[in-house]
Motif scaffolding. Structure first.
Motif, mmCIF file in Angstrom:
data_model
loop_
_atom_site.group_PDB
_atom_site.id
_atom_site.type_symbol
_atom_site.label_atom_id
_atom_site.label_comp_id
_atom_site.label_asym_id
_atom_site.label_seq_id
_atom_site.Cartn_x
_atom_site.Cartn_y
_atom_site.Cartn_z
ATOM 1 N N SER A 1 -41.077 -9.097 61.170
ATOM 2 C CA SER A 1 -41.366 -10.058 60.431
ATOM 3 C C SER A 1 -41.570 -11.559 61.139
ATOM 4 O O SER A 1 -42.384 -12.212 60.887
ATOM 5 C CB SER A 1 -40.460 -10.467 59.319
ATOM 6 O OG SER A 1 -39.968 -9.287 58.742
ATOM 7 N N ILE A 2 -40.718 -11.674 62.170
ATOM 8 C CA ILE A 2 -40.831 -12.829 63.095
ATOM 9 C C ILE A 2 -41.911 -12.864 63.713
ATOM 10 O O ILE A 2 -42.336 -13.904 64.233
ATOM 11 C CB ILE A 2 -39.433 -13.122 63.842
ATOM 12 C CG1 ILE A 2 -39.242 -11.992 64.778
ATOM 13 C CG2 ILE A 2 -38.087 -13.219 62.682
ATOM 14 C CD1 ILE A 2 -38.006 -12.723 65.923
ATOM 15 N N PHE A 3 -42.542 -11.796 64.115
ATOM 16 C CA PHE A 3 -43.825 -11.756 64.773
ATOM 17 C C PHE A 3 -44.748 -11.672 63.801
ATOM 18 O O PHE A 3 -46.193 -11.529 64.132
ATOM 19 C CB PHE A 3 -43.944 -10.527 65.559
ATOM 20 C CG PHE A 3 -43.021 -10.561 67.035
ATOM 21 C CD1 PHE A 3 -43.584 -11.532 67.890
ATOM 22 C CD2 PHE A 3 -41.796 -10.155 67.262
ATOM 23 C CE1 PHE A 3 -43.106 -11.684 69.264
ATOM 24 C CE2 PHE A 3 -41.107 -10.546 68.260
ATOM 25 C CZ PHE A 3 -41.945 -11.330 69.346
ATOM 26 N N SER B 1 -37.469 -4.405 60.928
ATOM 27 C CA SER B 1 -38.212 -4.978 59.851
ATOM 28 C C SER B 1 -37.897 -6.389 60.158
ATOM 29 O O SER B 1 -39.051 -7.293 59.848
ATOM 30 C CB SER B 1 -38.087 -4.596 58.398
ATOM 31 O OG SER B 1 -37.051 -5.298 57.969
ATOM 32 N N PHE B 2 -36.927 -6.670 60.465
ATOM 33 C CA PHE B 2 -36.637 -8.136 60.880
ATOM 34 C C PHE B 2 -37.705 -8.798 62.159
ATOM 35 O O PHE B 2 -38.381 -9.807 62.087
ATOM 36 C CB PHE B 2 -35.346 -8.544 61.286
ATOM 37 C CG PHE B 2 -35.006 -9.941 61.807
ATOM 38 C CD1 PHE B 2 -35.036 -10.893 60.892
ATOM 39 C CD2 PHE B 2 -34.620 -10.311 63.037
ATOM 40 C CE1 PHE B 2 -34.880 -12.310 61.391
ATOM 41 C CE2 PHE B 2 -34.595 -11.509 63.601
ATOM 42 C CZ PHE B 2 -34.544 -12.588 62.866
ATOM 43 N N TYR B 3 -37.337 -7.855 63.138
ATOM 44 C CA TYR B 3 -38.410 -8.240 64.345
ATOM 45 C C TYR B 3 -39.780 -8.114 64.074
ATOM 46 O O TYR B 3 -40.690 -9.089 64.446
ATOM 47 C CB TYR B 3 -37.802 -7.622 65.644
ATOM 48 C CG TYR B 3 -36.751 -7.711 66.192
ATOM 49 C CD1 TYR B 3 -36.589 -9.144 66.727
ATOM 50 C CD2 TYR B 3 -35.532 -7.392 65.984
ATOM 51 C CE1 TYR B 3 -35.516 -9.664 67.259
ATOM 52 C CE2 TYR B 3 -34.431 -7.822 66.701
ATOM 53 C CZ TYR B 3 -34.406 -9.089 67.320
ATOM 54 O OH TYR B 3 -33.208 -9.438 67.657
ATOM 55 N N THR C 1 -45.461 -5.767 60.144
ATOM 56 C CA THR C 1 -44.854 -5.168 59.486
ATOM 57 C C THR C 1 -44.472 -3.798 60.246
ATOM 58 O O THR C 1 -44.938 -3.527 61.299
ATOM 59 C CB THR C 1 -45.244 -4.473 58.111
ATOM 60 O OG1 THR C 1 -46.636 -3.929 58.256
ATOM 61 C CG2 THR C 1 -45.525 -5.708 57.346
#
Lengths: 324, 372
Positions: free
Chosen positions: A100-102, A96-98, A105
């Motif tokens: 978010s940075i793109f 979910s972090f990766y 979701t």
């Protein structure tokens, strides 16, 4: 999709890449095959806009590598050579972090990664650092895919992963390819070469050959034999004493040799095998097997890097082979 | 899972890193308190119940009075008497004795008639700071007694008695010096060191590669790295203040709001320093060494927490001026201890602001959009 022209890269002393040019059309799996330190990672870092080449240019999806690097970064997925996720975050948190940075979701891209993510589901609360090698690779691939990239850069994705997981991994890549992704993948496992549509053999920063795996093995000119006996370590040295053996190297459980007989047309392959067998018996070997074989990509690679007869196989290559 | 902005995802991830690693949590939240208590209690130049010995051949009224006054003060404790000067050295060697008081013969007679009575203070010079403090305290007390005694005897006091008073810190508590110093050190440590380490970790573990390949702007990466440490610094600021008021008994006399404003500015300076270090350092180890050697050590040595800057060679005094923590510590002393207002620290605020601006510009310039 990827067009590379005359890329050069030099670190303080080492010429890491020399005159690299190749094209990868949309939807192809292009493999870059070579031993450790051949320049694969440098090439990947240049193409993922992480470092700049000294000279030469390239376009990714028609975008200039240097000027439009921001746009390129939106369209590519990159999986670096070593496991580069947060070890202290769980599988789910990493994903979910990766996402978010793109700016996306997990749910939005569930379809894209469904296949792989389903295998990770039982472990989704586990910290990434506690996953097995194969699972780590799957998670890393998931993270690289989370923003629906058009092009996937996989730098040695299967290094340090067990054979079953490696097989799995390649199956996934082929499914991704079927969905239209272009995949650039590097590996030091020669047997993975045949799974690519086209491959480039790289050594000391230079491409030795770019072609389909079939064509590369077809172009092989030499006569190749596999040899084994009860004493494999002595065998390698003894084979090199044979006057007609031009090169010999360890290849898994056997040794491969290339042979050049002076009157090549006169004899049958089987007779040559017999002749080598007799020679080895005189050297005191027992339980000798000599057989004619067709070349693999690795044999072509060994041939291309022109091993002089006395020279040993590069450590990285022989260890790769012996791992299996 | 709900949709998040890259920034909040980053900050959340950063907090995971901090609280999932026991050591990081410990360093960030417990160490500041340990440092304050350690420096506040253990490493102190305060004198309390120093053990002294007396060699008194006169045994007259004046010497009795001096000894009794010393004993009565909280600084000294009379351990006993010695009979000869030769004993002194062996007793010092044992190490429990802080000072020996040696009176001359016929002390009060000489004092009243010739005005030349002598008392010798022998201290252990191997710890000069402590020795100096002891003699200063003792001299002050003896001077007072002598004056009193002479007056009682009806003769004119033969000595000029200097009455030293320490403004803002009348009892010379070490905490008045320690608390601002520790604040400076802790904020520097958390902001500069931890930020640089956390960015270096991304490089070391290779995660920076993926972050850079992502479309996230570098400024977002930088900002999200700093937010958690700002919050943790503010928590530490509060705990240190509480500890200093309630445990070290150092009151906050000035304006709290001004104090926090000052602290925020200093946090900002430290953060940008940390970012600058992280631009250079490729691994956590290097980041730690650089921030440790270049920032922590000078702060400890040159900020006056342990050694007074005023007594250093000029070069070091000049060097001390470029250390941001020093300006912060100076200003904190003014606000916290002296209770001064904004006007008194405007110069320090100006210098810190200038440093912040310079460092932010430098670190933004140094942050790399690529790997090499």
């Amino acid at each position: 999709m990827i067009k590379v022209h005359n890329i050069y890269k030099k670190y303080s002393k080492i010429q890491a890449l020399e005159d690299i040019s190749f094209d990868v059309p949309r939807g192809e799996i292009f493999g870059i095959i070579g031993p450790d330190g051949a320049g694969k990672t440098s090439l990947f870092r240049i193409l993922t806009t992480l470092i700049l080449a000294d000279s030469g240019n390239a376009t990714i999806d028609e975008l200039d590598l240097v000027k439009q690097y921001r746009l390129i970064r939106n369209r590519i997925g990159y999986m670096p050579g070593r496991f580069s996720l947060y070890q202290d975050l769980s599988v789910e948190e990493n994903l979910s972090f990766y996402a978010s940075i793109f700016g996306t979701t997990i749910e939005e891209n569930a379809r894209q990664i469904e296949d792989i993510y389903n295998q990770l589901l039982p472990f989704r609360k586990r910290r990434a650092g506690a996953l097995s090698g194969g699972m780590k690779q799957k998670l890393a691939l998931c993270c690289a895919l989370i923003h629906k990239p058009k092009i996937l850069f996989l730098d040695e994705p299967t290094t340090g992963v067990d054979p079953v997981s490696r097989n799995d991994f390649w199956n996934m890549l082929q499914r991704l390819q079927a969905e239209g992704l272009t995949i650039l993948v590097s590996t030091s496992y020669m047997e993975e070469a045949s799974l690519c549509d086209r491959i480039a053999l790289i050594q000391n920063g230079r491409f030795l050959k770019v072609n389909t795996p079939e064509n590369i093995t077809k172009q092989y000119q030499r006569h190749l034999f596999a040899v084994s006996s009860d004493n494999m370590s002595l065998l390698l040295g003894d084979l090199r004493k044979h006057p007609f053996v031009t090169s010999s190297y360890a290849f898994g459980d056997v040794h491969h040799i290339t042979v050049e007989f002076p009157d090549s047309s006169a004899k049958e392959f089987s007779q040559w095998a017999l002749q080598i067998r007799e020679f080895l018996m005189q050297c005191g070997h027992t339980n000798i097997f000599v057989s004619v074989i067709s070349p693999s990509v690795e044999d072509c690679f060994m041939d291309l890097i022109c091993l002089p007869q006395e020279q040993a196989v590069p450590a990285s290559l022989s260890s790769v082979v012996n791992d299996d | 899972m709900m949709s998040k902005t890259p920034f909040s995802a980053f900050v959340r991830k950063e907090f995971y890193h901090i609280f999932r690693d026991r050591w990081t949590t410990l360093i960030l939240l417990i160490m500041p308190m340990m440092m304050l208590l350690l420096l506040g209690f253990a490493i102190t130049t305060e004198v309390k119940n120093a053990q002294i010995l007396v060699l008194d051949p006169s045994r007259d009224e004046a010497t009795r009075m001096i000894i009794n006054t010393l004993e009565a003060s909280e600084y000294f404790e009379i351990k006993g008497e010695v009979t000869s000067i030769e004993e002194v050295e062996t007793l010092f060697r044992k190490g429990d004795i802080g000072m020996v008081l040696v009176f001359s013969e016929h002390f009060s007679d000489k004092m009243l008639h010739t005005g030349k009575a002598q008392v010798q203070l022998i201290t252990d010079g191997s710890d000069p700071n402590y020795a100096l403090t002891l003699t200063q305290y003792a001299t002050a007390i003896i001077g007072g007694v002598v004056q009193e005694f002479s007056a009682a005897q009806g003769s004119i006091p033969c000595q000029i008695h200097s009455d030293v008073r320490f403004m803002y810190n009348p009892t010379l508590k070490g905490g008045y010096n320690t608390v601002p110093g520790v604040l400076g050190m802790v904020l520097m440590l958390i902001c500069a060191m931890m930020t640089s380490i956390s960015i270096a970790r991304e490089k070391e573990f290779g995660t920076m590669e993926i972050l850079l390949v992502s479309p996230v702007k570098p400024i977002v990466i930088i900002l999200s790295k700093t937010v958690p440490y700002i919050l943790i610094s503010l928590i530490n600021l509060t705990t240190i203040l509480l500890l200093s008021v309630f445990v070290l008994k150092v009151p906050v006399t000035g304006n709290l709001l001004l104090f926090f404003l000052l602290a925020l500015l200093f946090i900002f300076v430290s953060l940008s320093l940390g970012l600058l270090v992280s631009a250079v350092a490729k691994s956590q180890m290097v980041a730690m060494l650089i921030s440790g050697m270049l920032m922590m050590l000078p702060v400890i040595l040159l900020s006056g927490i342990i050694f007074p800057v005023e007594s250093m060679p000029l070069f070091f005094q000049w060097l001390a001026n470029i250390i941001p923590a020093n300006w912060f510590i100076k200003a904190v002393k003014k606000v916290m201890i002296q209770g001064l207002g904004f006007g008194a620290i405007s110069f320090e605020l100006m210098i810190l602001s200038g440093m912040a601006l310079l460092l932010v510009l430098l670190s933004l310039k140094a942050f790399k959009k690529r790997l090499d």
